[in-house]
Design a protein around this motif. Sequence first.
Motif, PDB file in Angstrom:
ATOM      1  N   LEU A  89      -6.837 -10.452  -4.440  1.00  0.00           N
ATOM      2  CA  LEU A  89      -7.390  -9.246  -5.063  1.00  0.00           C
ATOM      3  C   LEU A  89      -6.338  -8.168  -5.280  1.00  0.00           C
ATOM      4  O   LEU A  89      -6.408  -7.423  -6.256  1.00  0.00           O
ATOM      5  CB  LEU A  89      -8.550  -8.715  -4.223  1.00  0.00           C
ATOM      6  CG  LEU A  89      -9.733  -9.672  -4.068  1.00  0.00           C
ATOM      7  CD1 LEU A  89     -10.831  -9.043  -3.219  1.00  0.00           C
ATOM      8  CD2 LEU A  89     -10.272 -10.100  -5.427  1.00  0.00           C
ATOM      9  N   SER A  90      -5.347  -8.083  -4.410  1.00  0.00           N
ATOM     10  CA  SER A  90      -4.284  -7.089  -4.594  1.00  0.00           C
ATOM     11  C   SER A  90      -3.478  -7.386  -5.859  1.00  0.00           C
ATOM     12  O   SER A  90      -3.132  -6.473  -6.604  1.00  0.00           O
ATOM     13  CB  SER A  90      -3.360  -7.066  -3.380  1.00  0.00           C
ATOM     14  OG  SER A  90      -4.055  -6.593  -2.261  1.00  0.00           O
ATOM     15  N   THR A 129      -2.503 -15.301 -11.469  1.00  0.00           N
ATOM     16  CA  THR A 129      -2.890 -14.882 -10.124  1.00  0.00           C
ATOM     17  C   THR A 129      -3.880 -15.879  -9.547  1.00  0.00           C
ATOM     18  O   THR A 129      -4.578 -16.577 -10.289  1.00  0.00           O
ATOM     19  CB  THR A 129      -3.554 -13.495 -10.111  1.00  0.00           C
ATOM     20  OG1 THR A 129      -4.793 -13.577 -10.806  1.00  0.00           O
ATOM     21  CG2 THR A 129      -2.679 -12.441 -10.759  1.00  0.00           C
ATOM     22  N   TYR A 175      -3.891 -13.357 -16.849  1.00  0.00           N
ATOM     23  CA  TYR A 175      -3.982 -12.002 -17.398  1.00  0.00           C
ATOM     24  C   TYR A 175      -2.903 -11.826 -18.445  1.00  0.00           C
ATOM     25  O   TYR A 175      -1.829 -12.410 -18.340  1.00  0.00           O
ATOM     26  CB  TYR A 175      -3.792 -10.977 -16.263  1.00  0.00           C
ATOM     27  CG  TYR A 175      -4.959 -10.967 -15.318  1.00  0.00           C
ATOM     28  CD1 TYR A 175      -5.936  -9.992 -15.407  1.00  0.00           C
ATOM     29  CD2 TYR A 175      -5.111 -11.956 -14.358  1.00  0.00           C
ATOM     30  CE1 TYR A 175      -7.024 -10.003 -14.554  1.00  0.00           C
ATOM     31  CE2 TYR A 175      -6.191 -11.986 -13.506  1.00  0.00           C
ATOM     32  CZ  TYR A 175      -7.150 -11.010 -13.614  1.00  0.00           C
ATOM     33  OH  TYR A 175      -8.242 -11.021 -12.785  1.00  0.00           O
ATOM     34  N   GLU A 186      -4.273  -5.287 -13.302  1.00  0.00           N
ATOM     35  CA  GLU A 186      -5.171  -4.392 -14.041  1.00  0.00           C
ATOM     36  C   GLU A 186      -4.604  -2.976 -14.114  1.00  0.00           C
ATOM     37  O   GLU A 186      -4.703  -2.312 -15.145  1.00  0.00           O
ATOM     38  CB  GLU A 186      -6.560  -4.418 -13.418  1.00  0.00           C
ATOM     39  CG  GLU A 186      -7.255  -5.758 -13.650  1.00  0.00           C
ATOM     40  CD  GLU A 186      -8.570  -5.916 -12.899  1.00  0.00           C
ATOM     41  OE1 GLU A 186      -8.858  -5.097 -11.988  1.00  0.00           O
ATOM     42  OE2 GLU A 186      -9.305  -6.876 -13.221  1.00  0.00           O
ATOM     43  N   ALA A 187      -3.987  -2.498 -13.027  1.00  0.00           N
ATOM     44  CA  ALA A 187      -3.381  -1.159 -13.037  1.00  0.00           C
ATOM     45  C   ALA A 187      -2.221  -1.086 -14.033  1.00  0.00           C
ATOM     46  O   ALA A 187      -1.946  -0.008 -14.581  1.00  0.00           O
ATOM     47  CB  ALA A 187      -2.896  -0.790 -11.630  1.00  0.00           C
ATOM     48  N   ILE A 226      -4.554  -8.997  -8.480  1.00  0.00           N
ATOM     49  CA  ILE A 226      -5.442  -8.718  -9.619  1.00  0.00           C
ATOM     50  C   ILE A 226      -5.507  -7.222  -9.880  1.00  0.00           C
ATOM     51  O   ILE A 226      -5.400  -6.774 -11.031  1.00  0.00           O
ATOM     52  CB  ILE A 226      -6.835  -9.323  -9.366  1.00  0.00           C
ATOM     53  CG1 ILE A 226      -6.747 -10.861  -9.387  1.00  0.00           C
ATOM     54  CG2 ILE A 226      -7.858  -8.801 -10.379  1.00  0.00           C
ATOM     55  CD1 ILE A 226      -7.979 -11.568  -8.873  1.00  0.00           C
ATOM     56  N   ARG A 227      -5.639  -6.419  -8.816  1.00  0.00           N
ATOM     57  CA  ARG A 227      -5.666  -4.956  -8.984  1.00  0.00           C
ATOM     58  C   ARG A 227      -4.348  -4.447  -9.563  1.00  0.00           C
ATOM     59  O   ARG A 227      -4.352  -3.546 -10.414  1.00  0.00           O
ATOM     60  CB  ARG A 227      -5.972  -4.264  -7.657  1.00  0.00           C
ATOM     61  CG  ARG A 227      -7.444  -4.323  -7.278  1.00  0.00           C
ATOM     62  CD  ARG A 227      -7.789  -3.384  -6.129  1.00  0.00           C
ATOM     63  NE  ARG A 227      -7.159  -3.741  -4.871  1.00  0.00           N
ATOM     64  CZ  ARG A 227      -7.647  -4.597  -3.989  1.00  0.00           C
ATOM     65  NH1 ARG A 227      -8.797  -5.189  -4.216  1.00  0.00           N
ATOM     66  NH2 ARG A 227      -7.000  -4.847  -2.870  1.00  0.00           N
ATOM     67  N   LEU A 228      -3.229  -5.024  -9.128  1.00  0.00           N
ATOM     68  CA  LEU A 228      -1.937  -4.620  -9.679  1.00  0.00           C
ATOM     69  C   LEU A 228      -1.872  -4.950 -11.162  1.00  0.00           C
ATOM     70  O   LEU A 228      -1.489  -4.101 -11.976  1.00  0.00           O
ATOM     71  CB  LEU A 228      -0.791  -5.305  -8.931  1.00  0.00           C
ATOM     72  CG  LEU A 228       0.608  -5.068  -9.495  1.00  0.00           C
ATOM     73  CD1 LEU A 228       0.983  -3.587  -9.454  1.00  0.00           C
ATOM     74  CD2 LEU A 228       1.638  -5.900  -8.731  1.00  0.00           C
ATOM     75  N   LYS A 258       0.797  -1.227   0.000  1.00  0.00           N
ATOM     76  CA  LYS A 258       0.000   0.000   0.000  1.00  0.00           C
ATOM     77  C   LYS A 258       0.834   1.285   0.000  1.00  0.00           C
ATOM     78  O   LYS A 258       0.404   2.324   0.488  1.00  0.00           O
ATOM     79  CB  LYS A 258      -1.000   0.004   1.158  1.00  0.00           C
ATOM     80  CG  LYS A 258      -1.941  -1.196   1.108  1.00  0.00           C
ATOM     81  CD  LYS A 258      -3.191  -0.962   1.882  1.00  0.00           C
ATOM     82  CE  LYS A 258      -4.082  -2.163   1.906  1.00  0.00           C
ATOM     83  NZ  LYS A 258      -4.538  -2.667   0.668  1.00  0.00           N
TER      84      LYS A 258
END
Length: 163
Positions: free
Chosen positions: A139-140, A134, A158, A146-147, A142-144, A106
Motif C-alpha cells: 500500500l505504501s 507494484t 500504474y 498515486e501521490a 501504491i500511495r507513492l 514516513k
Amino acid sequence: MKQPLRLHTPRLILRDFQREDSEAVLAYQSKPAYLEHYERPAPTREEARAFVDMLCRWAEEQPRAKYQLAITLDGGQVMGTCGVRKAAPGDTVAEYGCELDPACWKHGYALEASRHLLTWSFETLGVRKLFALTRPQNLSAIRLAEALGFHRVEDGRYELTCP
C-alpha cells in the motif's frame, strides 16, 4: 570518463551508485520490513555486491538508458534507490521504481526523491510516459505512485504521462 550523475533536492542527493555502496544496500535490503514486499530471502553479501555492480555498469553505459540512482541524505550513506529505466537510449517510455530503507520511511524522502527524478526525466531524458509495477499488498508503494500522479491501469500497473 563521464562525470557521475548527481541531482540535488532540498534534503537529498541522488547520485550514481559506487561499488562501495553494497554494504549499505545489504543492510536495508535485509530488514524484515523491507522483505515483507518481496518473495525472496534477504540477499547475501555477494548478491548485494552483484546488484550494486549492475547499477554501476548501467551508469557507465554509453549511450545510457538506465538511471537507477542512490538516495542519500546530505551525501551520506545510501538509504535507498529510485530510478527510471528505458529499454533503449532513444525510448520515450521508461519504468520507474523506488525503494527505501525502512528506517527512513514516513519522512517524505521517497516522494521528494521521486518527484525530482521524474521531473528531470521528462525535462532532460525526453521521457513522455512512465510505468510502475507494484504488488497489490504494498500500500505504501501504491500511495507513492498515486501521490506522484500515476494512474492505475490494471492491478499492479500504474502509468504517468508527461505533464
